[in-house]
Write a protein that holds these residues in place. Structure first.
Motif, PDB file in Angstrom:
ATOM      1  N   THR A 288      31.061 -22.472   0.158  1.00  0.00           N
ATOM      2  CA  THR A 288      32.195 -21.572  -0.099  1.00  0.00           C
ATOM      3  C   THR A 288      32.603 -20.860   1.182  1.00  0.00           C
ATOM      4  OG1 THR A 288      31.404 -21.252  -2.357  1.00  0.00           O
ATOM      5  CG2 THR A 288      32.959 -19.606  -1.506  1.00  0.00           C
ATOM      6  N   ARG A 289      31.580 -20.376   1.908  1.00  0.00           N
ATOM      7  CA  ARG A 289      31.845 -19.642   3.153  1.00  0.00           C
ATOM      8  C   ARG A 289      32.622 -20.518   4.149  1.00  0.00           C
ATOM      9  NH1 ARG A 289      29.931 -18.589   8.150  1.00  0.00           N
ATOM     10  NH2 ARG A 289      28.464 -20.325   8.100  1.00  0.00           N
ATOM     11  N   LEU A 290      32.338 -21.829   4.127  1.00  0.00           N
ATOM     12  CA  LEU A 290      33.010 -22.736   5.057  1.00  0.00           C
ATOM     13  C   LEU A 290      34.346 -23.241   4.507  1.00  0.00           C
ATOM     14  CD1 LEU A 290      29.851 -24.671   6.302  1.00  0.00           C
ATOM     15  CD2 LEU A 290      31.258 -23.093   7.643  1.00  0.00           C
ATOM     16  N   GLY A 291      34.736 -22.725   3.356  1.00  0.00           N
ATOM     17  CA  GLY A 291      36.074 -23.037   2.848  1.00  0.00           C
ATOM     18  C   GLY A 291      36.156 -24.273   1.965  1.00  0.00           C
ATOM     19  N   TYR A 292      35.007 -24.759   1.485  1.00  0.00           N
ATOM     20  CA  TYR A 292      35.033 -25.932   0.616  1.00  0.00           C
ATOM     21  C   TYR A 292      35.147 -25.510  -0.848  1.00  0.00           C
ATOM     22  CZ  TYR A 292      33.496 -28.517   4.713  1.00  0.00           C
ATOM     23  OH  TYR A 292      33.413 -29.079   5.962  1.00  0.00           O
ATOM     24  N   GLU A 293      35.876 -26.306  -1.624  1.00  0.00           N
ATOM     25  CA  GLU A 293      35.969 -26.099  -3.073  1.00  0.00           C
ATOM     26  C   GLU A 293      34.660 -26.500  -3.743  1.00  0.00           C
ATOM     27  OE1 GLU A 293      38.490 -24.680  -4.503  1.00  0.00           O
ATOM     28  OE2 GLU A 293      39.673 -24.636  -2.642  1.00  0.00           O
ATOM     29  N   ALA A 294      33.999 -27.500  -3.160  1.00  0.00           N
ATOM     30  CA  ALA A 294      32.757 -28.001  -3.752  1.00  0.00           C
ATOM     31  C   ALA A 294      31.951 -28.759  -2.714  1.00  0.00           C
ATOM     32  CB  ALA A 294      33.069 -28.921  -4.933  1.00  0.00           C
ATOM     33  N   LEU A 295      30.662 -28.915  -3.038  1.00  0.00           N
ATOM     34  CA  LEU A 295      29.751 -29.718  -2.220  1.00  0.00           C
ATOM     35  C   LEU A 295      29.230 -30.832  -3.126  1.00  0.00           C
ATOM     36  CD1 LEU A 295      27.820 -30.174   0.255  1.00  0.00           C
ATOM     37  CD2 LEU A 295      26.310 -28.447  -0.765  1.00  0.00           C
ATOM     38  N   LEU A 296      29.345 -32.077  -2.693  1.00  0.00           N
ATOM     39  CA  LEU A 296      28.920 -33.233  -3.490  1.00  0.00           C
ATOM     40  C   LEU A 296      27.809 -33.975  -2.752  1.00  0.00           C
ATOM     41  CD1 LEU A 296      32.441 -34.692  -4.468  1.00  0.00           C
ATOM     42  CD2 LEU A 296      30.921 -33.314  -5.905  1.00  0.00           C
ATOM     43  N   LEU A 297      26.663 -34.136  -3.422  1.00  0.00           N
ATOM     44  CA  LEU A 297      25.542 -34.810  -2.770  1.00  0.00           C
ATOM     45  C   LEU A 297      24.994 -35.934  -3.640  1.00  0.00           C
ATOM     46  CD1 LEU A 297      23.615 -31.689  -1.432  1.00  0.00           C
ATOM     47  CD2 LEU A 297      25.078 -33.236  -0.107  1.00  0.00           C
ATOM     48  N   ALA A 298      24.926 -37.119  -3.051  1.00  0.00           N
ATOM     49  CA  ALA A 298      24.339 -38.280  -3.717  1.00  0.00           C
ATOM     50  C   ALA A 298      22.828 -38.298  -3.414  1.00  0.00           C
ATOM     51  CB  ALA A 298      25.013 -39.540  -3.184  1.00  0.00           C
ATOM     52  N   PRO A 299      22.074 -39.219  -4.013  1.00  0.00           N
ATOM     53  CA  PRO A 299      20.650 -39.326  -3.693  1.00  0.00           C
ATOM     54  C   PRO A 299      20.434 -39.434  -2.183  1.00  0.00           C
ATOM     55  CG  PRO A 299      21.149 -40.671  -5.594  1.00  0.00           C
ATOM     56  CD  PRO A 299      22.469 -40.151  -5.074  1.00  0.00           C
ATOM     57  N   SER A 300      19.615 -38.560  -1.636  1.00  0.00           N
ATOM     58  CA  SER A 300      19.471 -38.413  -0.184  1.00  0.00           C
ATOM     59  C   SER A 300      18.422 -37.336   0.062  1.00  0.00           C
ATOM     60  CB  SER A 300      20.804 -37.928   0.408  1.00  0.00           C
ATOM     61  OG  SER A 300      21.161 -36.679  -0.200  1.00  0.00           O
ATOM     62  N   PRO A 301      17.957 -37.216   1.297  1.00  0.00           N
ATOM     63  CA  PRO A 301      17.062 -36.092   1.622  1.00  0.00           C
ATOM     64  C   PRO A 301      17.708 -34.727   1.314  1.00  0.00           C
ATOM     65  CG  PRO A 301      16.888 -37.767   3.296  1.00  0.00           C
ATOM     66  CD  PRO A 301      18.035 -38.185   2.399  1.00  0.00           C
ATOM     67  N   ASP A 302      19.024 -34.616   1.454  1.00  0.00           N
ATOM     68  CA  ASP A 302      19.694 -33.357   1.093  1.00  0.00           C
ATOM     69  C   ASP A 302      19.447 -33.023  -0.376  1.00  0.00           C
ATOM     70  OD1 ASP A 302      20.845 -32.841   3.576  1.00  0.00           O
ATOM     71  OD2 ASP A 302      22.726 -33.865   3.076  1.00  0.00           O
TER      72      ASP A 302
ATOM     73  N   GLY B   5      44.382 -35.429  -4.695  1.00  0.00           N
ATOM     74  CA  GLY B   5      44.750 -34.148  -4.095  1.00  0.00           C
ATOM     75  C   GLY B   5      43.669 -33.535  -3.217  1.00  0.00           C
ATOM     76  N   LEU B   6      42.486 -34.133  -3.229  1.00  0.00           N
ATOM     77  CA  LEU B   6      41.362 -33.552  -2.480  1.00  0.00           C
ATOM     78  C   LEU B   6      41.203 -34.232  -1.127  1.00  0.00           C
ATOM     79  CD1 LEU B   6      38.653 -33.305  -5.295  1.00  0.00           C
ATOM     80  CD2 LEU B   6      40.037 -31.434  -4.342  1.00  0.00           C
ATOM     81  N   SER B   7      40.730 -33.459  -0.129  1.00  0.00           N
ATOM     82  CA  SER B   7      40.338 -34.081   1.134  1.00  0.00           C
ATOM     83  C   SER B   7      38.828 -33.927   1.282  1.00  0.00           C
ATOM     84  CB  SER B   7      41.082 -33.446   2.307  1.00  0.00           C
ATOM     85  OG  SER B   7      40.609 -32.145   2.530  1.00  0.00           O
ATOM     86  N   PHE B   8      38.209 -34.940   1.852  1.00  0.00           N
ATOM     87  CA  PHE B   8      36.748 -34.999   1.912  1.00  0.00           C
ATOM     88  C   PHE B   8      36.259 -34.879   3.352  1.00  0.00           C
ATOM     89  CE2 PHE B   8      38.124 -37.016  -1.953  1.00  0.00           C
ATOM     90  CZ  PHE B   8      37.181 -36.638  -2.899  1.00  0.00           C
ATOM     91  N   SER B   9      35.244 -34.051   3.552  1.00  0.00           N
ATOM     92  CA  SER B   9      34.658 -33.859   4.883  1.00  0.00           C
ATOM     93  C   SER B   9      33.146 -34.030   4.797  1.00  0.00           C
ATOM     94  CB  SER B   9      34.931 -32.436   5.394  1.00  0.00           C
ATOM     95  OG  SER B   9      36.290 -32.123   5.308  1.00  0.00           O
ATOM     96  N   PRO B  10      32.515 -34.312   5.938  1.00  0.00           N
ATOM     97  CA  PRO B  10      31.060 -34.462   5.919  1.00  0.00           C
ATOM     98  C   PRO B  10      30.362 -33.137   5.583  1.00  0.00           C
ATOM     99  CG  PRO B  10      31.966 -35.099   8.062  1.00  0.00           C
ATOM    100  CD  PRO B  10      33.091 -34.530   7.272  1.00  0.00           C
ATOM    101  N   ALA B  11      29.327 -33.218   4.755  1.00  0.00           N
ATOM    102  CA  ALA B  11      28.603 -32.005   4.340  1.00  0.00           C
ATOM    103  C   ALA B  11      27.573 -31.557   5.364  1.00  0.00           C
ATOM    104  CB  ALA B  11      27.922 -32.241   2.995  1.00  0.00           C
TER     105      ALA B  11
END
Ligand code: ZN
Ligand code: ZN
Ligand code: ZN
Length: 370
Positions: free
Chosen positions: A22-36, A128-134
């Motif tokens: 949120t602080r970085l201005g994202y509407e949401a954070l999406l994470l697939a199976p990963s170390p994250d 309508g969404l733009s996607f950036s690296p998390a």
């Protein structure tokens, strides 16, 4: 003791990740199976063609879009009690389901392990969404290890040190690189690793290739051998390198080893809170440049380590990241002379409140093996 993620800690990490997004201005954070995902939820199913995706947003409970047949696994994970599951059954469009949980417009951060096929599906379902690296959300959270993580990394480092102590008591001359690599793998596990992940054994001229794959070459008297090995212990990695001499080696080999040893020591001495990541790289590079081998130090000085062998922060010129207590990374300068020899020395270090803690303590002087 295994640093199992408790539900409370999972809830705390999920909240901090959502806040940071949120602080970085994202509407949401999406994470697939990963170390994250493992870091946040203690859950890391195999990445598959069926979409599993954690959705974090300021205005909703942590939500996991999950194939219905894997919902029991997600529910049983440490974060199972603090997230809402959005199961989907085969035949349903999981991208439309995900899009229905997201705003119509804005920026969304996606984990860098999300398969292209899933991201393309999401993009088509939410034009309508733009996607950036998390990475800008997750790297900062994961870089500073908590006490349990540091403890796991310490135990992994100690197990790697015991592996080195044992392997140099074995014979090298007359055996193949592959044989020494097999010994390293066995010893890593014998000393407590869950598994061995990499065992570089690079002898003679092969050592000039930093990521050499151990092969059929027979190790000979008078050569240097680079040993770079590690594995996961309770999910956290070890990664250490020592270069050993098989019997008597040339004056040049001894000189190059001493230059790298001094560079590695200078870089470790530069580690403290408030220094920049690039300062550590500069400290190593200065020693190697002054000795005349500057253009033979062909890689960065180090990489962060934790749930992954290579993760941020990277110790490289241009990285102005300010080091803070709890950050862990490798310090591994090397000098590579094509066709002749190579030397690398690598320790994992942790930034402390007032300096540095070395998680590897194997001797750094040139050791002679038989
Ligand atoms: Zn490497
Ligand atoms: Zn390594
Ligand atoms: Zn490394």
């Amino acid at each position: 003791m295994t640093p199992t993620l408790t539900p409370n800690r999972a809830a705390d990490r999920l909240r901090r990740a959502a806040d940071e997004a949120t602080r970085l201005g994202y509407e949401a954070l999406l994470l697939a199976p990963s170390p994250d995902l493992r870091y946040l939820c203690g859950y890391e199913p195999m990445p598959l063609e069926r979409l599993t995706m954690l959705l974090l947003a300021a205005d909703r409970e942590p939500t996991m879009i999950v194939p219905e047949l894997e919902a029991p696994l997600a529910a049983a994970s440490p974060a199972g009690g603090v997230m809402t599951l959005a199961p989907w059954r085969d035949g349903v469009d999981p991208y439309a389901l995900t899009a229905s949980l997201l705003p119509r417009a804005g920026r969304v951060a996606v984990g860098d392990r999300l398969w292209a096929t899933h991201l393309l599906g999401l993009q088509a379902a939410s034009p309508g969404l733009s996607f950036s690296p998390a990475a800008d959300v997750m790297a900062g959270l994961r870089a500073k290890k908590d006490p349990d993580e540091l403890d796991a990394l310490r135990r992994a480092g100690a197990a790697a040190d015991r592996t080195f102590a044992d392997v140099i008591a074995m014979s090298f001359a007359g055996r193949r690189e592959l044989d020494v690599a097999a010994d390293l793998a066995d010893l890593l596990v014998a000393h407590g690793h869950d598994r061995a992940d990499f065992t570089i054994v690079a002898s003679g001229p092969n050592a000039a290739s930093p990521h050499h794959e151990p092969g059929e070459r027979t190790i000979a008297e008078g050569e240097l051998v680079v040993l770079d090995f590690g594995g996961a212990l309770d999910g956290y990695f070890s990664d250490t390198t020592r270069t050993v001499a098989v019997g008597e080696v040339s004056a040049e080999a001894r000189e190059v080893h001493e230059v790298v040893r001094r560079a590695q020591a200078a870089a470790c001495d530069a580690v403290r809170p408030g220094a920049a990541a690039q300062d550590v790289d500069r400290a190593a590079r200065r020693v190697i440049e002054e000795a005349g081998y500057g253009d033979r130090f062909i890689h960065r000085t180090g990489h962060g380590i934790g749930l992954e062998v290579h993760e941020p922060p990277y110790v490289i010129e241009g990285n102005e990241l300010v080091l803070a207590p709890g950050m862990t990374f490798s310090v591994e300068p090397g000098v590579y002379l094509e066709g002749r020899l190579g030397v690398r020395i690598e320790d994992i270090v942790a930034v402390t409140d007032d300096g540095v803690e070395r998680l590897n303590t194997s001797p750094r002087e040139l050791r002679t093996v038989a």
